[in-house]
Structure formats: C-alpha cells, structure tokens
Design an enzyme around this catalytic site. Structure first.
Site, PDB file in Angstrom:
ATOM      1  N   LYS A  47     -35.021   3.100  46.004  1.00 13.48           N
ATOM      2  CA  LYS A  47     -36.295   2.708  45.430  1.00 13.48           C
ATOM      3  C   LYS A  47     -36.091   1.862  44.180  1.00 13.48           C
ATOM      4  O   LYS A  47     -37.004   1.182  43.717  1.00 13.48           O
ATOM      5  CB  LYS A  47     -37.090   3.982  45.037  1.00 13.48           C
ATOM      6  N   ASP A 104     -30.816  -2.883  42.278  1.00 12.82           N
ATOM      7  CA  ASP A 104     -31.215  -2.728  40.887  1.00 12.82           C
ATOM      8  C   ASP A 104     -30.038  -2.854  39.925  1.00 12.82           C
ATOM      9  O   ASP A 104     -30.078  -3.611  38.974  1.00 12.82           O
ATOM     10  CB  ASP A 104     -31.959  -1.394  40.657  1.00 12.82           C
ATOM     11  N   ASP A 107     -22.995  -0.074  39.261  1.00  8.71           N
ATOM     12  CA  ASP A 107     -22.254   0.821  38.368  1.00  8.71           C
ATOM     13  C   ASP A 107     -20.798   0.828  38.844  1.00  8.71           C
ATOM     14  O   ASP A 107     -20.002  -0.005  38.433  1.00  8.71           O
ATOM     15  CB  ASP A 107     -22.918   2.198  38.421  1.00  8.71           C
ATOM     16  N   LYS A 135     -23.175  -3.142  35.169  1.00  8.60           N
ATOM     17  CA  LYS A 135     -22.325  -2.445  34.181  1.00  8.60           C
ATOM     18  C   LYS A 135     -20.894  -2.923  34.414  1.00  8.60           C
ATOM     19  O   LYS A 135     -20.084  -2.234  35.030  1.00  8.60           O
ATOM     20  CB  LYS A 135     -22.405  -0.932  34.376  1.00  8.60           C
ATOM     21  N   VAL A 157     -29.429   3.695  31.943  1.00  5.73           N
ATOM     22  CA  VAL A 157     -30.686   2.998  31.650  1.00  5.73           C
ATOM     23  C   VAL A 157     -31.775   3.354  32.663  1.00  5.73           C
ATOM     24  O   VAL A 157     -31.487   3.693  33.810  1.00  5.73           O
ATOM     25  CB  VAL A 157     -30.486   1.472  31.626  1.00  5.73           C
ATOM     26  N   ARG A 169     -39.380   5.354  36.284  1.00  9.25           N
ATOM     27  CA  ARG A 169     -39.359   4.069  36.985  1.00  9.25           C
ATOM     28  C   ARG A 169     -40.468   3.138  36.514  1.00  9.25           C
ATOM     29  O   ARG A 169     -40.326   1.926  36.542  1.00  9.25           O
ATOM     30  CB  ARG A 169     -39.551   4.275  38.501  1.00  9.25           C
TER      31      ARG A 169
HETATM   32  P1  IMP Z   1     -22.882   2.507  42.249  1.00  4.95           P
HETATM   33  O1  IMP Z   1     -22.781   2.783  43.710  1.00  4.95           O
HETATM   34  O2  IMP Z   1     -21.973   3.385  41.446  1.00  4.95           O
HETATM   35  O3  IMP Z   1     -22.706   1.036  41.912  1.00  4.95           O
HETATM   36  O4  IMP Z   1     -24.318   2.950  41.781  1.00  4.95           O
HETATM   37  C1  IMP Z   1     -25.430   2.181  42.065  1.00  4.95           C
HETATM   38  C2  IMP Z   1     -26.679   3.023  42.096  1.00  4.95           C
HETATM   39  O5  IMP Z   1     -26.618   4.075  41.142  1.00  4.95           O
HETATM   40  C3  IMP Z   1     -27.879   2.189  41.739  1.00  4.95           C
HETATM   41  O6  IMP Z   1     -28.523   1.698  42.879  1.00  4.95           O
HETATM   42  C4  IMP Z   1     -28.744   3.150  40.971  1.00  4.95           C
HETATM   43  O7  IMP Z   1     -29.631   3.817  41.866  1.00  4.95           O
HETATM   44  C5  IMP Z   1     -27.804   4.175  40.399  1.00  4.95           C
HETATM   45  N1  IMP Z   1     -27.489   3.935  38.976  1.00  4.95           N
HETATM   46  C6  IMP Z   1     -26.327   3.548  38.429  1.00  4.95           C
HETATM   47  N2  IMP Z   1     -26.392   3.427  37.110  1.00  4.95           N
HETATM   48  C7  IMP Z   1     -27.665   3.728  36.788  1.00  4.95           C
HETATM   49  C8  IMP Z   1     -28.381   3.771  35.530  1.00  4.95           C
HETATM   50  O8  IMP Z   1     -27.873   3.482  34.420  1.00  4.95           O
HETATM   51  N3  IMP Z   1     -29.686   4.125  35.610  1.00  4.95           N
HETATM   52  C9  IMP Z   1     -30.309   4.428  36.790  1.00  4.95           C
HETATM   53  N4  IMP Z   1     -29.681   4.401  37.974  1.00  4.95           N
HETATM   54  C10 IMP Z   1     -28.364   4.049  37.970  1.00  4.95           C
HETATM   55 MG    MG Z   2     -31.332   5.393  41.784  1.00  5.02          MG
END
Ligand code: IMP
Ligand code: MG
Length: 183
Positions: A47, A104, A107, A135, A157, A169
C-alpha cells in the site's frame, strides 16, 4: 487501538508537501518524455506507494495503463524479514508490455529485487523501477531503482503513504518517526 495526535510522533519533517509535489512533477515529466509512444503499464506496489503512484500517474501526460500488486515483506514491524510474498497479483498480463514498477522506499532492496525478477519472468518488453525514497546507505548501489525521488539517511520514515504498523500513511509530508514510538 491507540488514540494519538500523529504529528506529535514525528521527530522532524524530511520533505514537505511542496517539496514532494515538485519532485514528483519532475519524475512525471521525465517518464512522459521516455514513455510517450510506449503505452506503459504502470504498477503500484500496495500500500505504501499508493500516494506517490497516483500523483506520479497524474503527472505523466501519456496514454498509460494502471495496475496494482500487493506484497508483504515486513509484517507489522520495522525490520525486513527478507521474505517477499504476493498477497494480490496484477490483474493484467504484462507480456510484451513496457512496465514501470512504482515503489515507496528501498531499504535493503529485497522487495524490489524479488519483484523485478518475478515480473521479468513474465516476459515484458521492458521494466523500469521507480522509487520515491532510497535509504542508499543500507544497500549496494547496483540494487538501487532506475529512477529515485530522494535519497534519505537510515531513519524510519512515515507519511505520504509510508506507514508504521499501518498508521501515519495519511500525513501529507514525509517525516522521521520518533524512536520511542517503535522501540
Ligand atoms: P526492503 O525490501 O528492505 O527494501 O523494504 C522495502 C519495504 O519496507 C518498503 O516497501 C516499505 O514498505 C518498508 N519500509 C522500509 N523502510 C521503511 C521506512 O522507513 N518507513 C516505512 N516503511 C519502510
Ligand atoms: Mg510498508
């Protein structure tokens, strides 16, 4: 259920409504130029990307098709599980289409990497990844999206679609969540 004034849980505002609007307009103009004659299929990762996605699509002045996919990577917490599961798949076939994946935030980069691989296996004509926030300190540069709104420090964030445990959100800006909220 927690009753709170969400603004009080924000440590600092990283990007104001106006800053977001202006950057999304730039990204939209860039995609318009690139996809003008490609009839792209623009995919929203639900979402978190929802606000960014609708604003971005509005700024793309070309014929485009919208579709939505929901994946889970985090559960309700703030730590990546490394596991990406499809909760709602696309309604449309992407074979032979020019696909733009809208996320969005990156990370660890695992969500986007897995999704890109999965959608690539369906043989689209091309795939581009677009993320609002990156990030960048948290992952290798090769994992970054093709197009990124803002690079941000390693902070949790919320706002403009980004949540903590499903909340925050609807904040119109992007802010750093106070550590005491999730620690
Ligand atoms: P990744 O798979 O570790 O890159 O994480 C990506 C997902 O983690 C994003 O689609 C977000 O839903 C969530 N996410 C990562 N960092 C944040 C943050 O700082 N705030 C809110 N959601 C985050
Ligand atoms: Mg999320």
């Amino acid at each position: 259920m927690r009753i709170t004034n969400e603004q009080n849980d924000i440590q600092s505002i990283l990007f104001s409504e106006e800053q977001i609007r202006s950057r999304v307009a730039e990204l939209g103009a860039q995609l318009t130029a690139e996809y003008a004659d490609k009839n792209p299929l623009v995919v929203c990762i639900l979402k978190g990307a929802s606000f960014f996605y609708t604003d971005l699509c509005r700024m793309m002045k070309c014929h485009l098709f919208m579709d939505f996919i929901a994946v889970s990577s985090y559960g309700a917490g703030a730590q990546s599980s490394g596991v990406v599961r499809i909760i709602k798949d696309l309604d449309t076939s992407i074979t032979g289409r020019h696909v733009i994946i809208v996320e969005d935030i990156i990370d660890s980069g695992l969500t986007l990497k897995h999704l890109r691989e999965l959608l690539s296996s369906r043989k689209p004509a091309s795939i581009k990844t677009v993320c609002l926030l990156d990030k960048h300190e948290r992952h290798d540069s090769h994992i970054a999206a093709d197009l990124c709104g803002f690079r941000i420090p390693d902070e949790f964030v919320v706002g403009y679609g980004l949540d903590y445990a499903g909340y925050y959100r609807n904040l119109p800006y992007i802010g750093v969540l106070k550590h005491e909220v999730y620690e």
